[in-house]
Design a protein around this motif. Structure first.
Motif, PDB file in Angstrom:
ATOM      1  N   GLY A  56       0.807  -1.223   0.000  1.00  0.00           N
ATOM      2  CA  GLY A  56       0.000   0.000   0.000  1.00  0.00           C
ATOM      3  C   GLY A  56       0.841   1.275   0.000  1.00  0.00           C
ATOM      4  O   GLY A  56       1.960   1.307   0.498  1.00  0.00           O
ATOM      5  N   HIS A  57       0.277   2.327  -0.621  1.00  0.00           N
ATOM      6  CA  HIS A  57       0.901   3.658  -0.675  1.00  0.00           C
ATOM      7  C   HIS A  57       2.216   3.616  -1.469  1.00  0.00           C
ATOM      8  O   HIS A  57       2.456   2.693  -2.226  1.00  0.00           O
ATOM      9  CB  HIS A  57       1.080   4.228   0.739  1.00  0.00           C
ATOM     10  CG  HIS A  57      -0.162   4.094   1.562  1.00  0.00           C
ATOM     11  ND1 HIS A  57      -1.251   4.912   1.396  1.00  0.00           N
ATOM     12  CD2 HIS A  57      -0.516   3.184   2.522  1.00  0.00           C
ATOM     13  CE1 HIS A  57      -2.207   4.551   2.230  1.00  0.00           C
ATOM     14  NE2 HIS A  57      -1.799   3.497   2.932  1.00  0.00           N
ATOM     15  N   GLY A  58       3.095   4.621  -1.282  1.00  0.00           N
ATOM     16  CA  GLY A  58       4.352   4.668  -2.034  1.00  0.00           C
ATOM     17  C   GLY A  58       4.538   6.010  -2.728  1.00  0.00           C
ATOM     18  O   GLY A  58       3.565   6.719  -3.011  1.00  0.00           O
ATOM     19  N   GLN A  88       7.368   5.704   7.988  1.00  0.00           N
ATOM     20  CA  GLN A  88       6.270   5.807   7.025  1.00  0.00           C
ATOM     21  C   GLN A  88       5.717   4.436   6.660  1.00  0.00           C
ATOM     22  O   GLN A  88       6.461   3.496   6.403  1.00  0.00           O
ATOM     23  CB  GLN A  88       6.765   6.537   5.768  1.00  0.00           C
ATOM     24  CG  GLN A  88       7.243   7.945   6.098  1.00  0.00           C
ATOM     25  CD  GLN A  88       7.586   8.745   4.868  1.00  0.00           C
ATOM     26  OE1 GLN A  88       7.825   8.199   3.805  1.00  0.00           O
ATOM     27  NE2 GLN A  88       7.596  10.068   5.019  1.00  0.00           N
ATOM     28  N   GLU A  89       4.391   4.400   6.607  1.00  0.00           N
ATOM     29  CA  GLU A  89       3.713   3.132   6.324  1.00  0.00           C
ATOM     30  C   GLU A  89       4.143   2.544   4.985  1.00  0.00           C
ATOM     31  O   GLU A  89       4.281   1.329   4.855  1.00  0.00           O
ATOM     32  CB  GLU A  89       2.190   3.354   6.344  1.00  0.00           C
ATOM     33  CG  GLU A  89       1.406   2.057   6.234  1.00  0.00           C
ATOM     34  CD  GLU A  89      -0.023   2.274   5.772  1.00  0.00           C
ATOM     35  OE1 GLU A  89      -0.510   3.416   5.837  1.00  0.00           O
ATOM     36  OE2 GLU A  89      -0.638   1.287   5.322  1.00  0.00           O
ATOM     37  N   LYS A  90       4.370   3.391   3.985  1.00  0.00           N
ATOM     38  CA  LYS A  90       4.727   2.869   2.660  1.00  0.00           C
ATOM     39  C   LYS A  90       5.968   1.983   2.731  1.00  0.00           C
ATOM     40  O   LYS A  90       6.087   1.007   1.998  1.00  0.00           O
ATOM     41  CB  LYS A  90       4.938   4.015   1.668  1.00  0.00           C
ATOM     42  CG  LYS A  90       6.116   4.921   1.993  1.00  0.00           C
ATOM     43  CD  LYS A  90       6.315   6.012   0.930  1.00  0.00           C
ATOM     44  CE  LYS A  90       7.542   6.854   1.234  1.00  0.00           C
ATOM     45  NZ  LYS A  90       7.785   7.887   0.223  1.00  0.00           N
ATOM     46  N   VAL A 118       7.147   0.145   5.449  1.00  0.00           N
ATOM     47  CA  VAL A 118       6.950  -1.146   6.120  1.00  0.00           C
ATOM     48  C   VAL A 118       5.996  -2.035   5.328  1.00  0.00           C
ATOM     49  O   VAL A 118       6.127  -3.259   5.357  1.00  0.00           O
ATOM     50  CB  VAL A 118       6.494  -0.962   7.582  1.00  0.00           C
ATOM     51  CG1 VAL A 118       7.627  -0.354   8.390  1.00  0.00           C
ATOM     52  CG2 VAL A 118       5.248  -0.102   7.707  1.00  0.00           C
ATOM     53  N   ASN A 119       5.055  -1.427   4.591  1.00  0.00           N
ATOM     54  CA  ASN A 119       4.201  -2.228   3.706  1.00  0.00           C
ATOM     55  C   ASN A 119       5.068  -2.955   2.680  1.00  0.00           C
ATOM     56  O   ASN A 119       4.859  -4.137   2.386  1.00  0.00           O
ATOM     57  CB  ASN A 119       3.200  -1.332   2.961  1.00  0.00           C
ATOM     58  CG  ASN A 119       2.139  -0.743   3.877  1.00  0.00           C
ATOM     59  OD1 ASN A 119       1.947  -1.215   5.001  1.00  0.00           O
ATOM     60  ND2 ASN A 119       1.456   0.285   3.398  1.00  0.00           N
ATOM     61  N   LEU A 120       6.047  -2.231   2.129  1.00  0.00           N
ATOM     62  CA  LEU A 120       6.916  -2.824   1.113  1.00  0.00           C
ATOM     63  C   LEU A 120       7.811  -3.902   1.710  1.00  0.00           C
ATOM     64  O   LEU A 120       7.976  -4.982   1.126  1.00  0.00           O
ATOM     65  CB  LEU A 120       7.754  -1.731   0.431  1.00  0.00           C
ATOM     66  CG  LEU A 120       8.681  -2.206  -0.683  1.00  0.00           C
ATOM     67  CD1 LEU A 120       7.908  -2.928  -1.796  1.00  0.00           C
ATOM     68  CD2 LEU A 120       9.463  -1.026  -1.278  1.00  0.00           C
ATOM     69  N   VAL A 145      -1.195  -4.967   1.216  1.00  0.00           N
ATOM     70  CA  VAL A 145      -0.569  -4.939   2.536  1.00  0.00           C
ATOM     71  C   VAL A 145      -0.566  -3.522   3.098  1.00  0.00           C
ATOM     72  O   VAL A 145      -0.039  -2.597   2.470  1.00  0.00           O
ATOM     73  CB  VAL A 145       0.862  -5.487   2.449  1.00  0.00           C
ATOM     74  CG1 VAL A 145       1.535  -5.441   3.807  1.00  0.00           C
ATOM     75  CG2 VAL A 145       0.842  -6.905   1.893  1.00  0.00           C
ATOM     76  N   HIS A 146      -1.146  -3.373   4.285  1.00  0.00           N
ATOM     77  CA  HIS A 146      -1.188  -2.070   4.960  1.00  0.00           C
ATOM     78  C   HIS A 146      -0.872  -2.219   6.444  1.00  0.00           C
ATOM     79  O   HIS A 146      -0.868  -3.323   6.989  1.00  0.00           O
ATOM     80  CB  HIS A 146      -2.579  -1.434   4.822  1.00  0.00           C
ATOM     81  CG  HIS A 146      -2.848  -0.892   3.456  1.00  0.00           C
ATOM     82  ND1 HIS A 146      -2.779   0.441   3.158  1.00  0.00           N
ATOM     83  CD2 HIS A 146      -3.165  -1.532   2.299  1.00  0.00           C
ATOM     84  CE1 HIS A 146      -3.065   0.618   1.876  1.00  0.00           C
ATOM     85  NE2 HIS A 146      -3.295  -0.562   1.323  1.00  0.00           N
ATOM     86  N   HIS A 147      -0.591  -1.063   7.055  1.00  0.00           N
ATOM     87  CA  HIS A 147      -0.498  -0.988   8.518  1.00  0.00           C
ATOM     88  C   HIS A 147      -1.498   0.060   8.973  1.00  0.00           C
ATOM     89  O   HIS A 147      -1.714   1.067   8.307  1.00  0.00           O
ATOM     90  CB  HIS A 147       0.922  -0.634   8.957  1.00  0.00           C
ATOM     91  CG  HIS A 147       1.885  -1.776   8.781  1.00  0.00           C
ATOM     92  ND1 HIS A 147       2.304  -2.202   7.536  1.00  0.00           N
ATOM     93  CD2 HIS A 147       2.483  -2.596   9.684  1.00  0.00           C
ATOM     94  CE1 HIS A 147       3.128  -3.233   7.689  1.00  0.00           C
ATOM     95  NE2 HIS A 147       3.261  -3.490   8.981  1.00  0.00           N
ATOM     96  N   ASN A 148      -2.049  -0.175  10.113  1.00  0.00           N
ATOM     97  CA  ASN A 148      -3.152   0.638  10.619  1.00  0.00           C
ATOM     98  C   ASN A 148      -2.629   1.849  11.384  1.00  0.00           C
ATOM     99  O   ASN A 148      -1.431   1.938  11.696  1.00  0.00           O
ATOM    100  CB  ASN A 148      -4.021  -0.230  11.536  1.00  0.00           C
ATOM    101  CG  ASN A 148      -5.487   0.072  11.365  1.00  0.00           C
ATOM    102  OD1 ASN A 148      -5.859   1.203  11.079  1.00  0.00           O
ATOM    103  ND2 ASN A 148      -6.308  -0.939  11.549  1.00  0.00           N
TER     104      ASN A 148
HETATM  105 ZN    ZN Z   1      -2.473   2.137   4.433  1.00  0.00          ZN
END
Ligand code: ZN
Length: 337
Positions: free
Chosen positions: A47-49, A62-64, A66-68, A115-118
């Protein structure tokens, strides 16, 4: 709608061939290929990026990212089991939601995993949920979500947020990627990057890889008929999802607390763990926990409802059960009622 139904019929025929292929594979390699994912096409969307960082943790993670990292971990294991993996991104690039959904559809993947983190404005929450489209909590998507949620939480030690479809670890919500993809789709929210302690864990790539391994294990349960015997993959799983390198005791949280608290540990090996509680005059008030814990990042939950407000100490004694060694440390926590 028509296109979708035609697509589904084609998919059923395809699926039949896939099933035949898989049965043949199993028949030929019955002794070695258990859990083999040959023939399965798995789509992963971190997710994101790029210009969209996603959620941002209290110290700026940044979530982008850890999603990666978690997605790359998942891909590593899937490829090792011969799945064909399609990733919407493997670097830090900006992608629209429609291009991500189109990617899944045009590559005709069998399962889509976003894949995301909340995140929350409240620093306390930290749990896992896997989202599916409305009405699919008990369909194929829900089955996959259930398996992923259970494997991820086996690894990271978190509990589940509440379910709105009566299935533990599964939540129905019409996120874009769940309704504009034609195949069973899930969206795991691994953990809360907004929780300060969780953010610290997420800084470690090996922790994110471990969450990726958890998602992979869920896929194995779902597609590979693996059902929990980790023996065959444990060796290479550990190559990447490395465990903590030393024993550690972290500050309990929340702190001050009333009356539930959590004591986080890091264990590089399977260990005997004993935690005792003391008051300020050094009197032993009893045992908070005593028993064997697996290697990883276990959390010990404690309810101090029966105690008066005040400062308390928790003393941890750990004996390694695999490579030996021991560890002792003390923390303090403030109960405010
Ligand atoms: Zn997200």
């Amino acid at each position: 709608m028509d296109g979708r139904i035609n697509g589904m019929m084609c998919r059923q025929i395809e699926r039949a061939f896939k099933v035949i292929t898989i049965f043949l594979t199993i028949a030929v390699f019955a002794s070695t290929a258990r859990g083999d994912l040959s023939g399965w096409r798995i789509g992963i969307d971190p997710g994101h990026g790029g210009t969209d960082p996603g959620a941002v943790g209290p110290t700026g993670l940044q979530e982008k990212e850890v999603n990666l990292t978690a997605s790359l971990g998942m891909r590593y294991f899937l490829v090792r089991q011969n799945a064909e993996v399609f990733m919407t991104r493997t670097t830090d690039v900006t992608l629209s939601l429609s291009s991500r959904a189109n990617f899944m559809n045009s590559n005709d993947v069998d399962r889509s995993i976003c894949v995301h983190h909340n995140s929350s404005s409240n620093p306390d929450p930290n749990w896992h949920l896997t989202y599916v489209a409305e009405g699919t909590g008990w369909a194929t998507s829900g089955d996959l979500a259930f398996d992923i949620s259970h494997r991820v939480t086996d690894f990271n030690g978190l509990g589940f947020g509440w379910s709105n479809c009566g299935r533990e670890g599964v939540y129905e919500e019409n996120f874009y990627m769940l309704i504009y993809t034609y195949m069973p789709s899930v969206l795991p929210e691994i953990s809360f990057i907004s929780n300060p302690l969780e953010e610290q864990r997420l800084y470690h790539d090996r922790y994110c890889y471990g969450n990726g391994r958890g998602m992979y294990e869920g896929i194995m349960d779902h597609l590979g008929g693996w059902g929990g015997d980790a023996g065959e993959v444990e060796g290479h799983a550990l190559e990447i999802a490395q465990l903590p390198t030393e024993f550690k005791l972290h500050q309990s949280y929340p702190n001050p607390f009333n009356a539930q608290t959590v004591i986080p540990l890091e264990l590089p090996q399977r260990s005997m763990v004993k935690i005792e509680l003391f008051n300020v005059s050094g009197r032993n008030l009893g045992t908070i926990c005593e028993g064997i814990k697996e290697a990883g990042w276990p959390k010990v939950h404690y309810n101090a409802a029966h105690l008066a407000s005040g400062l308390y100490f928790y003393k941890v004694v750990v004996e390694g059960l695999e490579q030996g060694g021991s560890f002792m440390d003390t923390g303090k926590m403030l109960l405010l009622k």
